[in-house]
Design an enzyme around this catalytic site. Structure first.
Site, PDB file in Angstrom:
ATOM      1  N   ASN A  38     -62.040  26.478   4.913  1.00 47.60           N
ATOM      2  CA  ASN A  38     -63.473  26.475   4.602  1.00 47.60           C
ATOM      3  C   ASN A  38     -64.138  25.284   5.300  1.00 47.60           C
ATOM      4  O   ASN A  38     -63.965  24.137   4.884  1.00 47.60           O
ATOM      5  CB  ASN A  38     -63.644  26.379   3.076  1.00 47.60           C
ATOM      6  N   HIS A  97     -69.197  34.035   4.447  1.00 47.25           N
ATOM      7  CA  HIS A  97     -68.734  32.648   4.330  1.00 47.25           C
ATOM      8  C   HIS A  97     -67.238  32.685   4.001  1.00 47.25           C
ATOM      9  O   HIS A  97     -66.791  33.517   3.207  1.00 47.25           O
ATOM     10  CB  HIS A  97     -69.515  31.940   3.225  1.00 47.25           C
ATOM     11  N   CYS A 123     -72.486  25.438   1.391  1.00 47.24           N
ATOM     12  CA  CYS A 123     -71.889  26.553   2.145  1.00 47.24           C
ATOM     13  C   CYS A 123     -72.900  27.610   2.569  1.00 47.24           C
ATOM     14  O   CYS A 123     -72.601  28.433   3.435  1.00 47.24           O
ATOM     15  CB  CYS A 123     -70.767  27.193   1.338  1.00 47.24           C
TER      16      CYS A 123
HETATM   17  O1  UT7 Z   1     -67.266  27.355  -0.445  1.00 46.49           O
HETATM   18  C1  UT7 Z   1     -67.868  26.750  -1.547  1.00 46.49           C
HETATM   19  C2  UT7 Z   1     -67.641  27.488  -2.787  1.00 46.49           C
HETATM   20  N1  UT7 Z   1     -66.257  27.379  -3.178  1.00 46.49           N
HETATM   21  C3  UT7 Z   1     -65.565  28.483  -3.484  1.00 46.49           C
HETATM   22  O2  UT7 Z   1     -66.059  29.580  -3.355  1.00 46.49           O
HETATM   23  C4  UT7 Z   1     -64.185  28.282  -4.066  1.00 46.49           C
HETATM   24  C5  UT7 Z   1     -63.990  29.166  -5.264  1.00 46.49           C
HETATM   25  N2  UT7 Z   1     -62.727  28.950  -5.945  1.00 46.49           N
HETATM   26  C6  UT7 Z   1     -61.555  29.350  -5.419  1.00 46.49           C
HETATM   27  O3  UT7 Z   1     -61.493  29.848  -4.304  1.00 46.49           O
HETATM   28  C7  UT7 Z   1     -60.320  29.232  -6.272  1.00 46.49           C
HETATM   29  O4  UT7 Z   1     -60.687  28.961  -7.603  1.00 46.49           O
HETATM   30  C8  UT7 Z   1     -59.319  28.149  -5.777  1.00 46.49           C
HETATM   31  C9  UT7 Z   1     -58.679  28.554  -4.467  1.00 46.49           C
HETATM   32  C10 UT7 Z   1     -60.014  26.816  -5.631  1.00 46.49           C
HETATM   33  C11 UT7 Z   1     -58.178  27.984  -6.811  1.00 46.49           C
HETATM   34  O5  UT7 Z   1     -57.542  29.225  -7.013  1.00 46.49           O
HETATM   35  P1  UT7 Z   1     -57.332  29.807  -8.488  1.00 46.49           P
HETATM   36  O6  UT7 Z   1     -56.610  31.076  -8.340  1.00 46.49           O
HETATM   37  O7  UT7 Z   1     -58.667  29.848  -9.160  1.00 46.49           O
HETATM   38  O8  UT7 Z   1     -56.403  28.724  -9.139  1.00 46.49           O
HETATM   39  P2  UT7 Z   1     -56.632  27.882 -10.472  1.00 46.49           P
HETATM   40  O9  UT7 Z   1     -57.618  26.791 -10.258  1.00 46.49           O
HETATM   41  O10 UT7 Z   1     -56.854  28.836 -11.606  1.00 46.49           O
HETATM   42  O11 UT7 Z   1     -55.194  27.226 -10.663  1.00 46.49           O
HETATM   43  C12 UT7 Z   1     -54.043  28.020 -11.001  1.00 46.49           C
HETATM   44  C13 UT7 Z   1     -52.849  27.110 -11.055  1.00 46.49           C
HETATM   45  C14 UT7 Z   1     -53.065  25.838 -11.885  1.00 46.49           C
HETATM   46  O12 UT7 Z   1     -51.869  25.530 -12.547  1.00 46.49           O
HETATM   47  P3  UT7 Z   1     -51.627  25.918 -14.085  1.00 46.49           P
HETATM   48  O13 UT7 Z   1     -52.716  25.228 -14.850  1.00 46.49           O
HETATM   49  O14 UT7 Z   1     -51.736  27.416 -14.153  1.00 46.49           O
HETATM   50  O15 UT7 Z   1     -50.260  25.400 -14.361  1.00 46.49           O
HETATM   51  C15 UT7 Z   1     -53.338  24.782 -10.857  1.00 46.49           C
HETATM   52  O16 UT7 Z   1     -53.008  23.493 -11.283  1.00 46.49           O
HETATM   53  O17 UT7 Z   1     -52.525  26.659  -9.744  1.00 46.49           O
HETATM   54  C16 UT7 Z   1     -52.437  25.228  -9.737  1.00 46.49           C
HETATM   55  N3  UT7 Z   1     -52.862  24.750  -8.407  1.00 46.49           N
HETATM   56  C17 UT7 Z   1     -52.025  24.683  -7.365  1.00 46.49           C
HETATM   57  N4  UT7 Z   1     -50.716  24.955  -7.253  1.00 46.49           N
HETATM   58  C18 UT7 Z   1     -50.154  24.778  -6.042  1.00 46.49           C
HETATM   59  C19 UT7 Z   1     -54.093  24.364  -8.014  1.00 46.49           C
HETATM   60  N5  UT7 Z   1     -54.077  24.025  -6.714  1.00 46.49           N
HETATM   61  C20 UT7 Z   1     -52.803  24.215  -6.290  1.00 46.49           C
HETATM   62  C21 UT7 Z   1     -52.146  24.032  -5.056  1.00 46.49           C
HETATM   63  N6  UT7 Z   1     -50.843  24.328  -4.967  1.00 46.49           N
HETATM   64  N7  UT7 Z   1     -52.804  23.605  -3.956  1.00 46.49           N
END
Ligand code: UT7
Length: 331
Positions: A286, A256, A116
């Site tokens: 992204n 980004h 990225c």
């Molecule tokens: O560009 C390259 C670098 N990449 C980045 O900068 C990405 C950085 N990371 C992020 O932007 C975020 O971590 C994400 C958008 C990928 C995820 O968001 P989050 O708020 O960190 O969610 P999480 O991974 O903590 O997941 C929270 C919950 C989980 O469920 P439980 O364990 O709390 O029951 C996930 O399983 O949300 C669940 N989950 C979803 N639910 C509905 C994960 N993906 C989804 C989804 N829809 N698509």
């Protein structure tokens, strides 16, 4: 003699027509429009459809338009740098394929992989060839066909990424414009949190790797978020401090587009209001190497000669960085 700076003298983008909306994703994986919008800021993303279409096809479209806009002949390009993590093939370089498609017969080129942050790495590298006087016309094209490495059964990654690409032309100027300063960083220890497990020399593609879905993006979202939100904000602040700039000096933050929350944290850290931040994540998601140049393309008409822009990114590697750019023209 006054210093030669590398100025961006044109920008052009290309996004595929097909729109993959959050609503459509709701029908294929267990997710909701509400979850995606509130956690990432994304409403839709573009997908490159059709057989035999790769990164070079999007890039050729973007560069052809760039040449037309800037009145540049393909034969005049000295160097083309393609920043991507989704090259058409492992080899040859996609840069060579783009040059062939657009008829840049006198150019040399290479691909640059910094995920990225790739566009910032490419812009910095390209600008050095201009600043040294080695070249007069350098094209930096950044983009990705992320749909080629995304597992559309994995809701944690498939909602985030999209396809798109944009290109800039770099030319010399002795005015106080163009790429003014850049800070680039990397830390390979971060590779464990964001990578593609198979398909490289470490683990060549095989039936087993395909069965294990190891040729798709693997991301530990929370871990990456933690590093991204801190490092992108800090490096943006660092480039301001290093150059004695304050937030009032900055006309635009060009971040980004990985997550709206990371964008907001970066803007807050350097004291910039939303009205001065380029944000199009809601429409494209992204696009990895494509996000920053796509923003420049979409905001081109609002940019004025002399505007101070801060470009900032964080990505797989880990890689991150910031560039202070003075916009060089009114369109
Ligand atoms: O560009 C390259 C670098 N990449 C980045 O900068 C990405 C950085 N990371 C992020 O932007 C975020 O971590 C994400 C958008 C990928 C995820 O968001 P989050 O708020 O960190 O969610 P999480 O991974 O903590 O997941 C929270 C919950 C989980 O469920 P439980 O364990 O709390 O029951 C996930 O399983 O949300 C669940 N989950 C979803 N639910 C509905 C994960 N993906 C989804 C989804 N829809 N698509």
């Amino acid at each position: 003699m006054s210093k030669i700076h590398a100025a961006i003298t044109g920008v052009n983008g290309y996004v595929p027509e097909y729109i993959l909306s959050n609503k459509e994703l709701e029908t294929t994986v267990e997710t909701t429009d509400e979850w995606i919008t509130s956690r990432t800021g994304i409403s839709e993303r573009r997908i490159l459809k059709g057989e035999n279409k790769g990164m070079s096809d999007m890039a050729a479209e973007a560069v052809r338009g760039l040449l037309e806009k800037t009145g540049t002949k393909a034969e005049e390009i000295d160097l083309l740098i393609c920043t991507t993590i989704t090259p058409d093939m492992v080899f040859p370089a996609t840069a060579n394929i783009i040059c062939d498609k657009i008829g840049a017969k006198n150019a040399w080129g290479f691909d640059l992989g910094a995920a990225c942050s790739g566009f910032l790495y490419g812009l910095t590298t390209g600008s050095k060839f201009i600043e040294t006087g080695a070249h007069k016309k350098v094209v930096v094209v950044g983009g990705d066909k992320m749909s080629s490495i995304i597992d559309y059964t994995d809701r944690t990654t498939c909602v985030i990424f999209g396809d798109g690409c944009a290109a800039v032309l770099l030319e010399p100027t002795t005015e106080d414009l163009g790429v003014m300063d850049t800070i680039l960083r990397s830390d390979g220890a971060g590779r464990h949190h964001l990578h593609q497990k198979a398909g490289g020399s470490l683990k060549p593609a095989s039936h087993a790797t395909v069965d294990a879905r190891e040729h798709y993006v693997y991301q530990e979202g929370q871990q990456v978020y933690k590093f991204a939100v801190t490092n992108m904000a800090e490096v943006a602040a660092e480039i301001l401090e290093k150059n004695n700039l304050v937030s009032d000096d900055i006309n635009w933050l060009v971040p980004h587009q990985a997550n709206l929350r990371i964008i907001d944290a970066t803007a807050n850290r350097i004291g910039i209001g939303r009205e001065k931040v380029m944000i199009n994540i809601q429409r494209y998601g992204n696009t990895t190497n494509g996000t920053i140049p796509l923003c420049l393309w979409e905001w081109e008409k609002q940019l004025k000669k002399g505007d101070n822009l801060i470009l900032a990114a964080f990505g797989g590697g880990f890689t991150w960085g910031a560039i202070w750019l003075k916009w060089a023209y009114n369109s």
